[in-house]
Motif scaffolding. Structure first.
Motif, PDB file in Angstrom:
ATOM      1  N   ARG A 120       5.540  11.533  12.369  1.00  0.00           N
ATOM      2  CA  ARG A 120       3.961  10.956  11.578  1.00  0.00           C
ATOM      3  C   ARG A 120       4.300   9.127  12.273  1.00  0.00           C
ATOM      4  O   ARG A 120       5.253   9.092  12.184  1.00  0.00           O
ATOM      5  CB  ARG A 120       3.603  11.157  10.088  1.00  0.00           C
ATOM      6  N   PRO A 121       3.207   8.856  12.244  1.00  0.00           N
ATOM      7  CA  PRO A 121       3.289   6.983  13.099  1.00  0.00           C
ATOM      8  C   PRO A 121       4.526   6.366  12.378  1.00  0.00           C
ATOM      9  O   PRO A 121       4.468   6.826  11.220  1.00  0.00           O
ATOM     10  CB  PRO A 121       1.505   6.291  12.678  1.00  0.00           C
ATOM     11  N   SER A 122       5.000   5.577  12.630  1.00  0.00           N
ATOM     12  CA  SER A 122       5.917   4.904  11.806  1.00  0.00           C
ATOM     13  C   SER A 122       4.954   3.492  10.861  1.00  0.00           C
ATOM     14  O   SER A 122       3.829   3.427  11.099  1.00  0.00           O
ATOM     15  CB  SER A 122       6.539   3.678  13.069  1.00  0.00           C
ATOM     16  N   THR A 123       6.248   3.229   9.893  1.00  0.00           N
ATOM     17  CA  THR A 123       5.057   1.575   8.832  1.00  0.00           C
ATOM     18  C   THR A 123       4.880   0.830   9.390  1.00  0.00           C
ATOM     19  O   THR A 123       3.934   0.167   9.182  1.00  0.00           O
ATOM     20  CB  THR A 123       6.664   1.309   7.811  1.00  0.00           C
ATOM     21  N   ARG A 144      -0.425  -2.547  11.373  1.00  0.00           N
ATOM     22  CA  ARG A 144      -1.008  -2.984  12.298  1.00  0.00           C
ATOM     23  C   ARG A 144      -2.464  -2.234  12.205  1.00  0.00           C
ATOM     24  O   ARG A 144      -3.477  -2.858  12.387  1.00  0.00           O
ATOM     25  CB  ARG A 144      -0.684  -2.583  13.397  1.00  0.00           C
ATOM     26  N   TYR A 145      -2.413  -0.724  11.806  1.00  0.00           N
ATOM     27  CA  TYR A 145      -3.675   0.070  11.380  1.00  0.00           C
ATOM     28  C   TYR A 145      -4.062  -0.669  10.069  1.00  0.00           C
ATOM     29  O   TYR A 145      -5.870  -0.718  10.352  1.00  0.00           O
ATOM     30  CB  TYR A 145      -3.481   1.342  10.838  1.00  0.00           C
ATOM     31  N   LEU A 146      -4.149  -1.112   9.388  1.00  0.00           N
ATOM     32  CA  LEU A 146      -4.599  -1.861   8.008  1.00  0.00           C
ATOM     33  C   LEU A 146      -5.474  -3.104   8.476  1.00  0.00           C
ATOM     34  O   LEU A 146      -5.814  -3.822   7.807  1.00  0.00           O
ATOM     35  CB  LEU A 146      -3.092  -1.838   6.694  1.00  0.00           C
ATOM     36  N   THR A 147      -4.672  -3.931   9.369  1.00  0.00           N
ATOM     37  CA  THR A 147      -4.558  -5.360   9.932  1.00  0.00           C
ATOM     38  C   THR A 147      -5.313  -5.163  10.464  1.00  0.00           C
ATOM     39  O   THR A 147      -6.724  -6.116  10.212  1.00  0.00           O
ATOM     40  CB  THR A 147      -3.764  -5.954  11.198  1.00  0.00           C
ATOM     41  N   ILE A 148      -6.403  -3.581  11.246  1.00  0.00           N
ATOM     42  CA  ILE A 148      -7.272  -4.527  11.998  1.00  0.00           C
ATOM     43  C   ILE A 148      -8.334  -3.982  10.979  1.00  0.00           C
ATOM     44  O   ILE A 148      -9.637  -4.394  10.948  1.00  0.00           O
ATOM     45  CB  ILE A 148      -7.713  -3.071  12.648  1.00  0.00           C
ATOM     46  N   ILE A 149      -8.360  -2.646  10.190  1.00  0.00           N
ATOM     47  CA  ILE A 149      -9.644  -2.251   8.900  1.00  0.00           C
ATOM     48  C   ILE A 149      -9.353  -3.929   7.946  1.00  0.00           C
ATOM     49  O   ILE A 149     -10.702  -4.536   7.458  1.00  0.00           O
ATOM     50  CB  ILE A 149      -8.820  -1.514   8.056  1.00  0.00           C
ATOM     51  N   LYS A 150      -8.403  -4.564   7.234  1.00  0.00           N
ATOM     52  CA  LYS A 150      -9.216  -6.063   6.716  1.00  0.00           C
ATOM     53  C   LYS A 150      -9.659  -6.356   7.815  1.00  0.00           C
ATOM     54  O   LYS A 150     -10.784  -7.389   7.203  1.00  0.00           O
ATOM     55  CB  LYS A 150      -7.151  -6.565   6.395  1.00  0.00           C
ATOM     56  N   PHE A 151      -9.631  -6.807   8.910  1.00  0.00           N
ATOM     57  CA  PHE A 151     -10.530  -8.005   9.758  1.00  0.00           C
ATOM     58  C   PHE A 151     -11.390  -6.972   9.549  1.00  0.00           C
ATOM     59  O   PHE A 151     -12.903  -8.106   9.654  1.00  0.00           O
ATOM     60  CB  PHE A 151      -9.947  -7.989  11.208  1.00  0.00           C
ATOM     61  N   GLY A 152     -12.040  -5.761   9.835  1.00  0.00           N
ATOM     62  CA  GLY A 152     -13.414  -5.650   9.992  1.00  0.00           C
ATOM     63  C   GLY A 152     -13.791  -5.157   8.567  1.00  0.00           C
ATOM     64  O   GLY A 152     -15.441  -5.770   8.422  1.00  0.00           O
ATOM     65  N   TYR A 165       0.489  -0.831   0.198  1.00  0.00           N
ATOM     66  CA  TYR A 165      -0.036   0.187  -0.029  1.00  0.00           C
ATOM     67  C   TYR A 165       0.648   1.153  -0.146  1.00  0.00           C
ATOM     68  O   TYR A 165       1.869   0.911   0.346  1.00  0.00           O
ATOM     69  CB  TYR A 165      -0.976  -0.130   1.555  1.00  0.00           C
ATOM     70  N   GLN A 166       0.356   2.277  -0.365  1.00  0.00           N
ATOM     71  CA  GLN A 166       0.960   3.570  -0.368  1.00  0.00           C
ATOM     72  C   GLN A 166       0.903   3.848   0.179  1.00  0.00           C
ATOM     73  O   GLN A 166      -0.343   4.867  -0.321  1.00  0.00           O
ATOM     74  CB  GLN A 166       0.628   3.833  -2.128  1.00  0.00           C
TER      75      GLN A 166
END
Ligand code: 2M8
Length: 419
Positions: free
Chosen positions: A195-198, A203-211, A182-183
């Motif tokens: 800003r937040p780290s990679t 992990r932010y995107l892992t939660i979104i994937k679960f949702g 992802y970009q």
């Protein structure tokens, strides 16, 4: 008489107005965000009451059938921001993100009613049932066992994205192999060091994937999602919002709802004790899967006053922490304890000062009679804006403005407080 700064703040709100809804700042955040919008309404209320009410009304247009008020409303697709609507796949109209944000709306609406006239009360009337449904959603979906403590399913739900509060919960998230490339766009607008780290974005995107994969089933998210933590910020803001919703129910003659709200308040007053960390002697975040506490004091811990939460003894301890933390920085209130090894003066929610949190802290401290502390934080906020401008956040040591400029909620807080 409007000062130069007042005029500048008004200019910013108007420039960020996209026709009935306001973006936090151009390019970096090009959509309507939940609690940003609520603060924008307070700012607009200082010079255009109709526009202020429109902001709240457009936000509630995105409310989900189950009552949730999502954290981002995507009215158009804008490649300047990631993750956009295609990643969230909310299946709602308008498209939105799949979780919420700190529920400040009822408190904002009460403030607009109290600062207005009979027409403001009438404008609040159709919003009441929507706000009640939103609070019910929080109490039921984010506290499925009825403990009185609501959890958050994503650090973004706290609004304090990369705060060290979430490190223990984030460390437990396993990033799946098929997360895919992802970009990020935020690091093209802002220095990545601020800003937040990679690893955090993974992990932010892992939660979104679960949702996304469970169709944003909120019970499933709370029970089995990758992340579920108790947040002093959301808990205290919800407690205060319940109290303010109860007052609105009285003003609007909504008698049937009052008993229900009273029960939520009673339960939450007991439930917030689950956030009292005896080792730190303060309210701290807590992982609701493991019971483990975060060991840091944050600006959100200080919202205990705003909620009227805890015992007299606990609030006295929080006031001692507040004075100690203020003595360690040039400008308060830092988002994380400067004495803690994880403090970072410039990295987003791991240290910098945020005007909106200060606004809420000051409100609570004044109500609790801690007026000296309140005055100090308000003065610091004013000095920051005067010297740096209307930035998204500020370095608590140097006072430098960081993140997005011409920022809606910083301008709004300035207008509400006056020059
Ligand atoms: C920040 O969060 C967004 C995700 O929601 C981001 O970094 O992309 C946070 O400061 C949040 O509290 C705020 O509502 C949002 C817009 O100002 O930006």
């Amino acid at each position: 008489m409007e000062s130069r700064l007042d005029q500048e703040a008004i200019r910013i709100l108007k420039a960020n107005d996209r026709g009935g809804f306001t973006i936090p700042t151009a390019r970096l955040y090009p959509y309507q965000w939940n609690w940003d919008s609520a603060f924008a309404a307070l700012g607009f209320a200082e010079f255009d009451r109709d526009r202020a009410w429109r902001e709240i009304e457009t936000l509630f247009e995105a409310q989900w059938p189950d009552g949730m008020l999502p954290h981002i409303v995507f009215r158009q697709n804008d490649p300047d921001y990631f993750p956009g609507p295609a990643i969230w796949q909310s299946n709602t109209e308008p498209p939105s993100s799949g979780h919420s944000q700190p529920p400040v709306t009822a408190s904002v609406v009460l403030r607009m009613v109290q600062g207005g006239d009979a027409s403001d009360l009438e404008r609040a009337r159709p919003l009441f049932a929507k706000m009640l449904a939103f609070h019910r959603w929080y109490h039921e979906m984010r506290d499925p066992d009825g403990t009185g403590l609501v959890g958050i399913v994503h650090p973004w739900e706290s609004g304090r994205d990369n705060c060290p509060d979430w490190d223990i919960g984030m460390d437990r998230i396993a990033v799946p192999d098929d997360l895919g490339p992802y970009q990020r766009r935020d690091t093209e607008h802002i220095d990545p060091a601020e800003r937040p780290s990679t690893a955090q974005y993974d992990r932010y995107l892992t939660i979104i994937k679960f949702g996304r994969e469970c169709g944003w089933d909120h019970v499933e998210m709370a029970r089995n999602g990758p992340f579920f933590m108790g947040d002093p910020g959301v808990q205290f803001i919800l407690m205060r919002a319940d109290r303010d919703l109860l007052r609105l129910a009285e003003l609007l003659g909504e008698t049937a709802a009052q008993e229900q709200i009273g029960r939520w308040l009673e339960r939450a007053s007991a439930g917030c004790q689950l956030l009292w960390n005896p080792e730190v002697n303060a309210f701290c975040a807590r992982d609701l899967r493991t019971g483990e506490f975060s060991d840091g004091i944050t600006s959100a811990s200080m919202l205990a006053f705003y909620a009227g939460a805890g015992t007299d003894e606990q609030r006295a301890a929080m006031a001692v922490h507040a004075a100690r933390i203020l003595d360690q920085v040039a400008f308060g209130f830092p988002s994380f304890d400067p004495a803690h090894p994880r403090f970072e003066a410039k990295r987003y929610w791991r240290g910098p000062v945020w005007a909106i949190i200060n606004f809420l802290i000051v409100d609570g401290l004044n109500e609790a009679g801690e007026t000296q502390l309140a005055e100090r934080i308000r003065d610091d906020t004013r000095r920051l804006v005067e010297t740096a401008g209307f930035f998204e956040y500020f370095d608590p040591q140097s006072g430098e403005g960081i993140g997005g400029s011409d920022f809606t909620w910083t301008a709004a807080v300035h207008l509400v407080w006056g020059s």
